[in-house]
Scaffold this active site. Structure first.
Site, PDB file in Angstrom:
ATOM      1  N   VAL A 589      34.560  45.878  35.786  1.00  0.00           N
ATOM      2  CA  VAL A 589      34.640  47.288  36.201  1.00  0.00           C
ATOM      3  C   VAL A 589      36.026  47.665  36.711  1.00  0.00           C
ATOM      4  O   VAL A 589      36.287  48.830  36.981  1.00  0.00           O
ATOM      5  CB  VAL A 589      33.579  47.645  37.273  1.00  0.00           C
ATOM      6  N   GLU A 591      40.371  46.163  37.580  1.00  0.00           N
ATOM      7  CA  GLU A 591      41.334  45.077  37.662  1.00  0.00           C
ATOM      8  C   GLU A 591      42.343  45.437  38.721  1.00  0.00           C
ATOM      9  O   GLU A 591      42.995  46.472  38.637  1.00  0.00           O
ATOM     10  CB  GLU A 591      41.985  44.875  36.305  1.00  0.00           C
ATOM     11  N   GLY A 592      42.424  44.598  39.708  1.00  0.00           N
ATOM     12  CA  GLY A 592      43.380  44.882  40.781  1.00  0.00           C
ATOM     13  C   GLY A 592      44.537  43.920  40.710  1.00  0.00           C
ATOM     14  O   GLY A 592      44.614  43.086  39.807  1.00  0.00           O
ATOM     15  N   GLY A 593      45.415  44.056  41.669  1.00  0.00           N
ATOM     16  CA  GLY A 593      46.570  43.185  41.692  1.00  0.00           C
ATOM     17  C   GLY A 593      46.195  41.729  41.893  1.00  0.00           C
ATOM     18  O   GLY A 593      46.965  40.829  41.589  1.00  0.00           O
ATOM     19  N   PHE A 594      45.017  41.495  42.417  1.00  0.00           N
ATOM     20  CA  PHE A 594      44.673  40.131  42.772  1.00  0.00           C
ATOM     21  C   PHE A 594      43.698  39.486  41.795  1.00  0.00           C
ATOM     22  O   PHE A 594      43.372  38.335  41.925  1.00  0.00           O
ATOM     23  CB  PHE A 594      44.082  40.088  44.179  1.00  0.00           C
ATOM     24  N   VAL A 597      37.618  42.590  38.622  1.00  0.00           N
ATOM     25  CA  VAL A 597      36.425  42.926  39.379  1.00  0.00           C
ATOM     26  C   VAL A 597      35.272  43.087  38.395  1.00  0.00           C
ATOM     27  O   VAL A 597      35.401  43.797  37.404  1.00  0.00           O
ATOM     28  CB  VAL A 597      36.630  44.249  40.154  1.00  0.00           C
ATOM     29  N   ASP A 708      47.610  49.292  51.274  1.00  0.00           N
ATOM     30  CA  ASP A 708      47.592  49.815  49.904  1.00  0.00           C
ATOM     31  C   ASP A 708      46.693  51.048  49.807  1.00  0.00           C
ATOM     32  O   ASP A 708      45.793  51.115  48.975  1.00  0.00           O
ATOM     33  CB  ASP A 708      47.166  48.717  48.931  1.00  0.00           C
TER      34      ASP A 708
HETATM   35  C1  NAG Z   1      42.181  40.255  26.539  1.00  0.00           C
HETATM   36  O1  NAG Z   1      42.154  40.848  25.256  1.00  0.00           O
HETATM   37  C2  NAG Z   1      40.960  41.545  24.991  1.00  0.00           C
HETATM   38  C3  NAG Z   1      41.024  42.070  23.585  1.00  0.00           C
HETATM   39  O2  NAG Z   1      42.132  41.579  22.898  1.00  0.00           O
HETATM   40  C4  NAG Z   1      40.811  42.672  25.993  1.00  0.00           C
HETATM   41  O3  NAG Z   1      39.594  43.332  25.764  1.00  0.00           O
HETATM   42  C5  NAG Z   1      40.820  42.115  27.378  1.00  0.00           C
HETATM   43  O4  NAG Z   1      40.784  43.162  28.318  1.00  0.00           O
HETATM   44  C6  NAG Z   1      42.055  41.294  27.613  1.00  0.00           C
HETATM   45  N1  NAG Z   1      41.947  40.676  28.915  1.00  0.00           N
HETATM   46  C7  NAG Z   1      42.966  40.632  29.766  1.00  0.00           C
HETATM   47  C8  NAG Z   1      42.712  39.922  31.053  1.00  0.00           C
HETATM   48  O5  NAG Z   1      44.045  41.119  29.508  1.00  0.00           O
END
Ligand code: NAG
Ligand code: NAG
Ligand code: NAG
Ligand code: NAG
Ligand code: NAG
Ligand code: NAG
Ligand code: NAG
Ligand code: NAG
Ligand code: NAG
Length: 890
Positions: A589, A591-594, A597, A708
């Site tokens: 749901v 993605e944070g700096g750490f 999620v 933050d």
């Molecule tokens: C990794 O790649 C997939 C598709 O290529 C994407 O859906 C996913 O969000 C990516 N994950 C990260 C941690 O970047």
């Protein structure tokens, strides 16, 4: 006379002398018209001197472009009419290819020209690589200035950095780099900062390229005690210095031949300066047989050399210092005085004086700089502070790196690289192998593919590698498996064999653990072999039992964690439980700096948000435990509460209450189908968020600084109640008057307290600043930073709009004017006072809460009056402040 000399150099820029230009080599010259858009005609030939200038865009990643005010434009050479300025980041650097070991003339031009219309002349520092070169002070040099240095770069790329030191925004007009001859301008140590360079003439021309093959600039200088002599004959000018013929073809002599020729100056800025002097002489008079010219040179009244000077007929002699000279309390006197034998007065054609600048700090090992730049390019990283030297000076060290730099005279080395959760794709970059003193490498939570390269095993110093959360395949190379003392993490790479983390004990009392996991059919087998026998042979070596390569493997939580556990009832979850509650991290749901999620469910119904932390994002187990202990005790209706955590081996996760209705930013932008919230609701949400923040500041012991605060961290529940998120990763700070010194750069650009750049400290007032920015966003619905806006930062934009005094131009147009203008004004004033650059002038959060409540009362009373017409559909408008929410000291 004394002062005019130093000033002369600075009387620049406004001169425009037309020279007939013949084509001549500008080999090796780099002439950058800073701020010239790359798509405008570039390169172009500047008409006065025929220098070929081009846009600076390819040498720098940051900054914006501006143009001096039109009334000045006609008086400047074209290259000096545009500027590049740097509203973002503390240090912004050019990266220019040069020839290592060769002397270069490096000149920067700084002409403010009121490009931004603020008439706020900047003052900032200039660095060459990690070392201070000069302070550019356009408040003193109102017409602009140039800084010039002769410097021998120690690597093939030269970093020229502008460093913000106060409120004003660094800017630059042009950069000129000229490779110099091999045997000129050498010093015992240090580089040469131009103090002045003059040729003695009554004309007002200044000379540079093509008259000067190195494009040095010679300023015309003369005194009333002198008489000019000149020649129309050709003067031979070739030696190591090659000053222009035109600079030698005129000269000064004292009008009274018995008097000395004197040049003196006072350097009160730097009374202890060391000088190198270069004096260029040529006899340009026809001497009769009964005439002689010879003279001595005096420095502060003392004869400088044993032999008198006898200039050569129409030929150059350059006399220079072998070692630096100093002056008496900054007062310097240079004199030429004829000898008893001489029938003619002394003569001087041209004169250069430099001061010495020492550059004590070594640059980071060049191989490593190239390697990290390759890594940056390989992964397409773009980080605002990845500019200039990666390691030094320490306060500007790049994020994600750690370096060894104890002694300034040895090149720093990179010892740690943390690129976790950086969106990396592709293979593990080969350039990492050139970071040969790396101790810690974190590449977790990216999308890396391919195999784990052999070379990681060859980096002898490596103690810690985190590859977890990628999509690597193949087998772990033997070199890594055999490596002693290494901690290797690599969960979440389902195609990587062997699948379990070999990990060694760090505690003394634990034996070496050999861990392997094999998943077969339905059984999970954990093979734990504690072999004391093996230990005798290879004390700190880890061995891994390979599973059959064709079988699918699964991560197995391993027992016998060598670390002590946090004992908390019910709140501690195993990694297996975390996997179960998130259904194998099915629904991400955020993605944070750490870390990422994921959504999860506990007890079948209670929704949670699980924040997976990469090991290295925490400061270590002790800190993590302290943090968790503290956060589990923080409860407030306007704070997203922590319900549990997981700390199993290297799996760290925080489990929060789930707040379903998105964040304030989404609602303001109307993205993802979120409704635009009305003014009263905005006021209520901000008041609630303010209450949450106030609680952190005064309701918790020790107080917690959020660090933050931003609109994306204000989450909304079904009732649109605001809940402040992500304070979990702030660090508590000690009580008792001690101030918190942060070591981790925190915060989000645009929201970050400007005082942080000077103090590197974040306190409660830093949160107030960020909260002020949130309020401005809520009021205006403008982006916090917009590079396309003339006033890029929201405070600047609002500040300039405020001059108009028309609130409707400031308020979010999506509100359609549906607000009480008194409450709007009041909120705006509050926001601006919160965002005051000086922390002492910002209000406390308690004051903010009171103000916002009053705004809300004012707005609601207006709404009540007009309620007859409004259909009040949303539950948001009626605001009830829980009386139980008053923060209480713990
Ligand atoms: C990794 O790649 C997939 C598709 O290529 C994407 O859906 C996913 O969000 C990516 N994950 C990260 C941690 O970047
Ligand atoms: C700046 O330029 C103006 C006009 O050319 C001149 O009058 C003034 O003295 C200059 N100031 C300095 C500090 O050089
Ligand atoms: C100057 O030195 C460089 C190498 O250091 C050399 O390639 C070049 O030829 C030299 N130039 C002159 C004029 O000696
Ligand atoms: C020239 O200088 C000398 C020595 O300072 C002095 O005695 C003499 O009067 C001067 N001559 C004139 C014409 O000023
Ligand atoms: C040198 O000789 C010329 C005549 O040839 C004379 O006019 C002049 O005065 C002499 N100069 C000196 C210094 O004796
Ligand atoms: C030059 O003349 C001065 C006096 O006028 C005298 O003191 C000095 O010794 C003389 N120097 C030489 C080298 O003759
Ligand atoms: C820089 O590092 C490399 C190894 O990466 C090493 O060979 C070289 O000697 C180092 N250079 C300096 C100046 O320390
Ligand atoms: C490592 O550094 C050496 C010497 O600087 C260079 O030749 C080599 O290409 C680098 N290797 C990688 C993989 O970047
Ligand atoms: C790893 O995956 C890549 C494609 O992502 C593939 O080309 C390579 O052959 C795989 N290696 C192994 C050992 O399976």
């Amino acid at each position: 006379m004394e002062r005019s000399l130093a000033l002369l150099l600075r009387l620049i820029g406004t001169l425009a002398i037309i020279h007939i230009v013949q084509a001549q080599s500008q080999q090796g010259f780099i002439s950058l018209d800073c701020g010239l858009p790359a798509n405008e005609q570039s390169p172009y030939k500047e008409t006065d001197f025929g220098l070929q200038f081009s846009s600076d865009a390819i040498y720098i990643q940051s900054g914006k472009t501006g143009r001096v005010q039109p009334n000045l434009e006609g008086r400047l050479l074209k290259p000096y009419t545009t500027v590049r300025y740097f509203p973002e980041g503390t240090r912004n650097c050019y990266n220019i290819p040069v020839e290592k070991g060769r002397n270069h003339l490096i000149r920067g031009w700084f002409i403010y020209g009121n490009y931004d219309g603020f008439d706020l002349k900047p003052k900032f520092d200039l660095y060459l690589g990690p070392n201070l070169w000069a302070t550019v002070d356009l408040q003193a040099e109102v017409n602009g200035t140039a800084e010039e240095i002769l410097h021998i770069p120690t690597s093939n790329s030269l970093q020229i950095c502008l460093v913000k030191t106060g409120e004003t925004i660094p800017m630059i007009s042009a950069l000129e780099i000229r490779p110099m001859g091999n045997d000129s301008y050498l010093t015992k140590s240090g580089s040469l900062h131009l103090f002045f360079r003059v040729y003695l003439t009554k004309s007002e021309k200044y000379l540079r390229y093509p008259k000067d093959v190195y494009d040095r600039q010679w300023i015309a200088y003369f005194q009333k005690e002198w008489t000019q002599i000149s020649t129309t004959s050709d003067v031979h000018n070739i030696n190591d210095y090659d000053p222009p013929k035109d600079a030698l073809a005129t000269a000064a002599i004292p009008t009274n031949a018995s008097e000395p020729l004197t040049i003196k100056w006072t350097n009160s800025d730097n009374p202890n300066a060391q000088y190198y002097l270069y004096r260029h002489f040529s006899e340009i008079q026809d001497l009769q047989t009964n005439e002689t010219r010879e003279f001595n040179m005096l420095w502060n009244g003392e004869v400088m050399s044993t032999d008198p000077v006898i200039p050569k007929k129409l030929d150059i002699s350059t006399i220079y210092s072998q070692s630096p000279r100093i002056c008496d309390e900054g007062k310097c006197i240079f004199q030429l005085i004829r000898t008893n034998k001489s029938t003619l007065p002394p003569i001087l054609n041209a004169f250069e004086a430099f001061t010495v600048i020492q550059f004590p700090q070594s640059e980071t090992n060049e191989t490593e700089v190239i390697a990290i730049r390759n890594i940056e390019a390989n992964y397409g990283l773009s980080r605002i502070n990845w500019q200039g030297d990666p390691c030094v000076p320490q306060q500007f060290r790049w994020d994600a790196l750690n370096c060894s730099n104890t002694d300034p005279s040895t090149p720093p080395r990179i010892t740690s690289l943390n690129l976790s959760s950086s969106g990396l794709t592709g293979n593990i970059a080969a350039a990492i192998q050139n970071l040969t003193q790396l101790e810690k490498l974190d590449l977790s939570n990216n999308n890396l593919t391919g195999e784990v390269p052999e070379f990681l095993g060859n980096i002898k110093s490596l103690l810690f590698i985190n590859l977890s959360g990628n999509d690597l395949n193949g087998t772990i190379p033997q070199s890594l498996q055999r490596k002693g003392g290494l901690k290797l993490f690599r969960q979440g790479n389902p195609r990587l064999f062997p699948s379990e983390s070999p990990t060694i004990s760090t505690g003394k009392s634990f034996p070496v653990v050999i861990v392997a996991s094999v998943a077969s059919a339905a059984i999970l087998i954990v093979v734990l072999v504690l072999v004391l026998v093996l230990r005798k042979k290879k004390p700190s070596t880890v061995q891994v039992v390979h599973p059959p390569p064709s079988r699918p493997t699964m991560n197995v939580p391993y027992a016998n964690s060598p670390e002590p556990s946090i004992e908390m009832k019910k709140r501690r979850f195993t990694y297996a439980e975390v996997m179960k509650m998130t259904n194998n991290f099915e629904r991400v749901v955020g993605e944070g700096g750490f870390g990422v999620v994921c959504h999860g469910t506990v007890n079948g119904s209670e929704q949670v948000a699980v924040k997976l932390l990469s090991q290295s994002s925490t400061q270590g187990y002790k800190e993590f435990k302290a943090e968790v202990d503290l956060l589990l005790r923080v409860h407030h209706t306007n704070l997203v509460s922590l319900v549990g955590y997981c700390d199993e081996g290297d799996h760290l996760a925080l489990i929060y209450e789930f707040v379903p209705n998105g964040d304030l930013r989404q609602h303001l932008s109307g993205k993802g189908g979120k409704p635009i919230v009305n003014w009263a609701t905005r006021l209520r949400i901000s008041a609630e968020a303010a209450l949450g923040l106030e609680y952190l500041h005064i309701g918790c012991t020790p107080p917690i600084v959020h660090r933050d605060v931003k609109t994306t961290n204000i989450l909304l529940d079904e009732q649109f109640k605001a809940k402040l998120a992500d304070f979990g990763l702030s660090r508590s700070f000690p009580v008792g008057g001690e101030t918190h010194v942060s070591t981790v750069v925190a915060g989000t650009p645009g929201y970050l307290d400007p005082e942080y750049y000077q103090t590197s400290r974040l306190g409660e007032k830093s949160d107030v600043y960020s909260f002020g920015i949130v309020l401005l966003e809520m009021i205006t619905n403008q982006p916090v930073i917009d590079r396309n806006r003339r006033k890029s930062h929201i405070t600047q934009w609002v500040g300039s709009e405020l001059n108009g005094g028309d609130i409707t131009k400031i308020m979010d147009p999506k509100l359609n004017g549906d607000y009480d203008s008194r409450s709007a004004w009041r909120a705006l004033e509050l926001a601006m006072s919160c965002a005051d650059p000086t922390s002492a002038r910002r209000p406390t959060m308690s004051h903010v809460v009171i103000e916002l409540k009053e705004c809300l009362v004012s707005e609601n009373s207006r709404r009540n009056m007009s309620r007859g017409m409004d259909s009040l559909s949303s539950p948001e408008v009626s605001m009830v402040f829980d009386s139980g929410m008053i923060p209480r000291a713990r």
